[in-house]
Design a protein around this motif. Sequence first.
Motif, PDB file in Angstrom:
ATOM      1  N   ALA A 205       4.895  -8.687  61.834  1.00 20.25           N
ATOM      2  CA  ALA A 205       4.135  -7.953  61.005  1.00 20.25           C
ATOM      3  C   ALA A 205       4.325  -8.424  59.486  1.00 20.25           C
ATOM      4  CB  ALA A 205       4.344  -6.311  60.813  1.00 20.25           C
ATOM      5  N   LYS A 206       5.493  -8.794  59.170  1.00 20.78           N
ATOM      6  CA  LYS A 206       5.896  -9.442  57.787  1.00 20.78           C
ATOM      7  C   LYS A 206       4.783 -10.752  57.542  1.00 20.78           C
ATOM      8  CE  LYS A 206       9.787 -10.958  54.817  1.00 20.78           C
ATOM      9  NZ  LYS A 206       9.439  -9.791  54.006  1.00 20.78           N
ATOM     10  N   LEU A 207       4.710 -11.803  58.697  1.00 20.97           N
ATOM     11  CA  LEU A 207       4.061 -12.880  58.784  1.00 20.97           C
ATOM     12  C   LEU A 207       2.437 -12.698  58.651  1.00 20.97           C
ATOM     13  CD1 LEU A 207       6.201 -15.129  61.065  1.00 20.97           C
ATOM     14  CD2 LEU A 207       6.314 -15.008  58.554  1.00 20.97           C
ATOM     15  N   LEU A 208       2.196 -11.660  59.634  1.00 15.70           N
ATOM     16  CA  LEU A 208       0.533 -11.643  59.745  1.00 15.70           C
ATOM     17  C   LEU A 208       0.032 -10.939  58.722  1.00 15.70           C
ATOM     18  CD1 LEU A 208       0.568 -11.060  63.684  1.00 15.70           C
ATOM     19  CD2 LEU A 208       0.341 -13.290  62.272  1.00 15.70           C
ATOM     20  N   SER A 209       0.877 -10.075  57.852  1.00 12.43           N
ATOM     21  CA  SER A 209       0.167  -9.344  56.970  1.00 12.43           C
ATOM     22  C   SER A 209      -0.166 -10.051  55.516  1.00 12.43           C
ATOM     23  CB  SER A 209       1.299  -8.108  56.448  1.00 12.43           C
ATOM     24  OG  SER A 209       2.264  -8.635  55.834  1.00 12.43           O
ATOM     25  N   GLN A 210       0.496 -11.471  55.600  1.00 12.62           N
ATOM     26  CA  GLN A 210       0.253 -12.227  54.428  1.00 12.62           C
ATOM     27  C   GLN A 210      -0.909 -13.302  54.803  1.00 12.62           C
ATOM     28  OE1 GLN A 210       3.836 -13.359  52.364  1.00 12.62           O
ATOM     29  NE2 GLN A 210       5.141 -12.231  53.798  1.00 12.62           N
ATOM     30  N   LEU A 211      -1.377 -13.280  55.939  1.00 12.32           N
ATOM     31  CA  LEU A 211      -2.331 -14.171  56.248  1.00 12.32           C
ATOM     32  C   LEU A 211      -3.662 -14.020  55.576  1.00 12.32           C
ATOM     33  CD1 LEU A 211      -1.861 -14.991  60.044  1.00 12.32           C
ATOM     34  CD2 LEU A 211      -1.332 -16.294  58.232  1.00 12.32           C
ATOM     35  N   SER A 212      -4.676 -15.070  55.597  1.00 13.05           N
ATOM     36  CA  SER A 212      -5.653 -15.168  55.141  1.00 13.05           C
ATOM     37  C   SER A 212      -6.725 -16.042  55.880  1.00 13.05           C
ATOM     38  CB  SER A 212      -5.962 -15.150  53.332  1.00 13.05           C
ATOM     39  OG  SER A 212      -5.616 -16.621  53.224  1.00 13.05           O
ATOM     40  N   GLY A 213      -7.949 -15.680  55.874  1.00 14.67           N
ATOM     41  CA  GLY A 213      -8.895 -16.870  56.727  1.00 14.67           C
ATOM     42  C   GLY A 213      -9.855 -15.972  57.414  1.00 14.67           C
ATOM     43  N   PRO A 214     -10.429 -16.293  58.512  1.00 15.45           N
ATOM     44  CA  PRO A 214     -11.322 -15.745  59.407  1.00 15.45           C
ATOM     45  C   PRO A 214     -10.989 -14.628  59.904  1.00 15.45           C
ATOM     46  CG  PRO A 214     -11.537 -18.005  59.792  1.00 15.45           C
ATOM     47  CD  PRO A 214     -10.336 -17.657  59.069  1.00 15.45           C
ATOM     48  N   SER A 215     -11.888 -13.407  60.128  1.00 12.46           N
ATOM     49  CA  SER A 215     -11.221 -12.193  60.931  1.00 12.46           C
ATOM     50  C   SER A 215     -11.187 -12.619  62.449  1.00 12.46           C
ATOM     51  CB  SER A 215     -12.150 -10.897  60.501  1.00 12.46           C
ATOM     52  OG  SER A 215     -12.288 -10.618  59.260  1.00 12.46           O
ATOM     53  N   CYS A 216     -10.339 -11.841  63.023  1.00 15.36           N
ATOM     54  CA  CYS A 216     -10.162 -12.099  64.540  1.00 15.36           C
ATOM     55  C   CYS A 216     -11.238 -11.218  65.186  1.00 15.36           C
ATOM     56  CB  CYS A 216      -8.494 -11.884  64.875  1.00 15.36           C
ATOM     57  SG  CYS A 216      -8.109 -10.137  64.655  1.00 15.36           S
ATOM     58  N   PRO A 217     -11.426 -11.444  66.580  1.00 20.40           N
ATOM     59  CA  PRO A 217     -12.345 -10.663  67.230  1.00 20.40           C
ATOM     60  C   PRO A 217     -11.602  -9.232  67.650  1.00 20.40           C
ATOM     61  CG  PRO A 217     -11.898 -12.775  68.425  1.00 20.40           C
ATOM     62  CD  PRO A 217     -11.104 -12.715  67.166  1.00 20.40           C
ATOM     63  N   THR A 218     -12.534  -8.274  67.723  1.00 22.39           N
ATOM     64  CA  THR A 218     -11.907  -6.879  67.833  1.00 22.39           C
ATOM     65  C   THR A 218     -10.901  -6.729  68.863  1.00 22.39           C
ATOM     66  OG1 THR A 218     -14.159  -6.117  67.028  1.00 22.39           O
ATOM     67  CG2 THR A 218     -12.553  -4.305  68.084  1.00 22.39           C
ATOM     68  N   SER A 219     -10.988  -7.286  70.054  1.00 24.92           N
ATOM     69  CA  SER A 219     -10.072  -7.421  71.155  1.00 24.92           C
ATOM     70  C   SER A 219      -8.704  -7.812  70.867  1.00 24.92           C
ATOM     71  CB  SER A 219     -10.688  -8.086  72.267  1.00 24.92           C
ATOM     72  OG  SER A 219     -10.980  -9.343  72.067  1.00 24.92           O
ATOM     73  N   TRP A 220      -8.623  -8.628  69.711  1.00 24.25           N
ATOM     74  CA  TRP A 220      -7.395  -9.296  69.446  1.00 24.25           C
ATOM     75  C   TRP A 220      -6.399  -8.169  68.454  1.00 24.25           C
ATOM     76  CZ3 TRP A 220      -7.363 -15.110  67.908  1.00 24.25           C
ATOM     77  CH2 TRP A 220      -7.903 -15.750  68.891  1.00 24.25           C
ATOM     78  N   ARG A 221      -7.103  -7.219  68.120  1.00 30.15           N
ATOM     79  CA  ARG A 221      -6.257  -6.310  67.046  1.00 30.15           C
ATOM     80  C   ARG A 221      -5.139  -5.451  67.964  1.00 30.15           C
ATOM     81  NH1 ARG A 221     -11.885  -3.728  63.852  1.00 30.15           N
ATOM     82  NH2 ARG A 221     -12.230  -6.013  63.107  1.00 30.15           N
ATOM     83  N   GLY A 222      -4.048  -5.613  67.314  1.00 35.79           N
ATOM     84  CA  GLY A 222      -3.007  -4.773  67.979  1.00 35.79           C
ATOM     85  C   GLY A 222      -2.598  -3.780  67.203  1.00 35.79           C
ATOM     86  N   ARG A 223      -1.427  -3.379  67.170  1.00 37.25           N
ATOM     87  CA  ARG A 223      -0.975  -1.955  66.380  1.00 37.25           C
ATOM     88  C   ARG A 223       0.265  -2.255  65.478  1.00 37.25           C
ATOM     89  NH1 ARG A 223      -1.093   2.378  71.285  1.00 37.25           N
ATOM     90  NH2 ARG A 223      -3.423   2.142  71.810  1.00 37.25           N
ATOM     91  N   LEU A 224       0.286  -3.494  64.718  1.00 32.41           N
ATOM     92  CA  LEU A 224       1.136  -3.756  63.962  1.00 32.41           C
ATOM     93  C   LEU A 224       0.962  -3.025  62.396  1.00 32.41           C
ATOM     94  CD1 LEU A 224       1.944  -7.629  64.350  1.00 32.41           C
ATOM     95  CD2 LEU A 224       3.300  -5.743  65.136  1.00 32.41           C
ATOM     96  N   PRO A 225       1.901  -2.320  61.832  1.00 33.16           N
ATOM     97  CA  PRO A 225       1.306  -1.600  60.661  1.00 33.16           C
ATOM     98  C   PRO A 225       1.236  -2.613  59.556  1.00 33.16           C
ATOM     99  CG  PRO A 225       3.922  -1.546  61.124  1.00 33.16           C
ATOM    100  CD  PRO A 225       3.202  -2.214  62.470  1.00 33.16           C
ATOM    101  N   TYR A 226       0.203  -2.242  58.678  1.00 34.46           N
ATOM    102  CA  TYR A 226      -0.179  -2.999  57.635  1.00 34.46           C
ATOM    103  C   TYR A 226      -0.710  -4.233  57.720  1.00 34.46           C
ATOM    104  CZ  TYR A 226       2.877   0.962  55.926  1.00 34.46           C
ATOM    105  OH  TYR A 226       3.524   2.165  55.638  1.00 34.46           O
ATOM    106  N   VAL A 227      -1.249  -4.589  58.932  1.00 36.23           N
ATOM    107  CA  VAL A 227      -1.684  -5.974  59.146  1.00 36.23           C
ATOM    108  C   VAL A 227      -3.170  -5.804  59.538  1.00 36.23           C
ATOM    109  CG1 VAL A 227      -1.586  -7.713  60.938  1.00 36.23           C
ATOM    110  CG2 VAL A 227       0.446  -6.711  60.079  1.00 36.23           C
ATOM    111  N   ARG A 228      -4.059  -6.387  59.006  1.00 32.23           N
ATOM    112  CA  ARG A 228      -5.303  -6.601  58.999  1.00 32.23           C
ATOM    113  C   ARG A 228      -5.757  -7.729  59.790  1.00 32.23           C
ATOM    114  NH1 ARG A 228      -8.188  -9.874  55.370  1.00 32.23           N
ATOM    115  NH2 ARG A 228      -7.038 -11.031  53.833  1.00 32.23           N
TER     116      ARG A 228
END
Length: 505
Positions: free
Chosen positions: A316-339
């Motif tokens: 979550a610490k790493l992925l919360s700081q990413l930018s770039g294209p949005s991922c597919p809906t099926s890729w979304r997990g449940r990490l807090p504060y991560v888009r």
Amino acid sequence: MRFVTSEAEEVAGPSSDITSLVLRHRHGYWRAGVLLCVCGVVIFTTAFLLAYAVFSGRYHCSQVGEQDEEQQGGGAKQPAEGGAGLYLGELRVMMRRLLHDEDIYNTVSRVSRASHPPGSSEGTSLASEVLRRFRQLQMDHTWTESLYATLQFPHRSQRSSLWLLDSAGLISEQIPLNPSDFCPYSATGSTTGGVVYANYGRPEDFNWLKSAGVSVVGCVVVMRVGGGVSFAEKVWLAERSGAGGALIYPDPADLPQDPRRLGLNTHTAVSEHVHLGSGDPFTPGFPSFNHTQFPPIQSSGLPLIPALPVSATVAAKLLSQLSGPSCPTSWRGRLPYVRCVVGPEFSSGRRVKMAVHNVMTPVLLNNIFSSLEGRVEPDQYIILGAQRDSLGPGAVKSGVGTAILLELARTFSIMVKKGFSPRRSLLFVSWDAGEFGNVGATEWLEVRPIREQSTCVITEEERFESSQCGCGSNTVTFDLCFSGLPVHAAPEGRRLLQSGPGCHG
């Protein structure tokens, strides 16, 4: 696979992995009850099917004599090979009488107290206990076989690490990791780059990234545990796509991480080997003998990039700081504060550096065997094996698998003493170094011609990974257990197994 908890979590409170289920009664007796119920169902089903495949005869020898008298008096003819028959209903009743839940619970508790990796004093102690319990059963043969294999462990003085670098390439933050977290057979060294999120790391996931114009070349790829893809496959696919390193974490969407319930927590990493193959990777296709390396090559399945298991908190610490294209809906997990974005850009031009420091070590492995000889087809084997080693505490694989193996061995030894005759030979095996890719089992099979003689191979690798306490038994060619086993018509639609020529003690 094993569950490990970060140092911070260990200080904060008790571990919430499966060990708490069997060792910490204050967390709820109902959890222990769930474990025992599930183990009981698995053992009963496995024992019932094994008995169906390998045993013949009646519960008491005297019944064979009674049926012989009936045949002489003009009664119904027995099967061609003679002897008594066994009804499935009778087998079910007998199994319920012989299987003991208390023995299962005690074994799981004993094995799950602490880690017992191959070559350790704890592992040697557990091997001695399994050998002692096999000998107490007084089966036809009990023995051990030893071999040397090359295993990989974390370096004792150099710890694997993960850092955040600023735009100038200087270390701005070190992310804390548990020093015991590692992926056996990972490549060693360091790599620096951006971060790309690749969902489960499946072929279709990397294909989507390519179609979206996201390059993983030189980047550290972050992937979720699961998705029907092993750690070894994830790392191999990342390497083939040009990635510089791999981080694998358990997402709460896949594995519940509530510390108040059975399962993982957000500070827990899941470790697994990353060798794309089985056995000792430095003797591919050949058995390991006394430190020798023949032929002098190594497996092509060893990865060329470093890989580390990390917790959901680190991911979550790493992925919360990413930018770039949005991922597919099926890729979304449940990490807090991560888009859900895939990267590879990082906030403020920062990058990630990871370093893996593992060492290869020759280790003496011990496989433990106990067998019941078949009376009709003694050269045909049904092999029931379970992994004995574990890289961490808990009942996953090692605890439950060993408990099931010992309980089934005890049950079938009693059956034989009460007059049953196994049609085929039954071999119980406690394998070493299962955490490293079934090394003990593979090396033994590479030197034995039993592959051509084995009718069925069954492995007990129970996984308790969620609050629902799911488990499974991985059976290999189980249908072969029943091939060539005559089944005769029985009254009221029941099925009757053909017996052997008589009772044997």
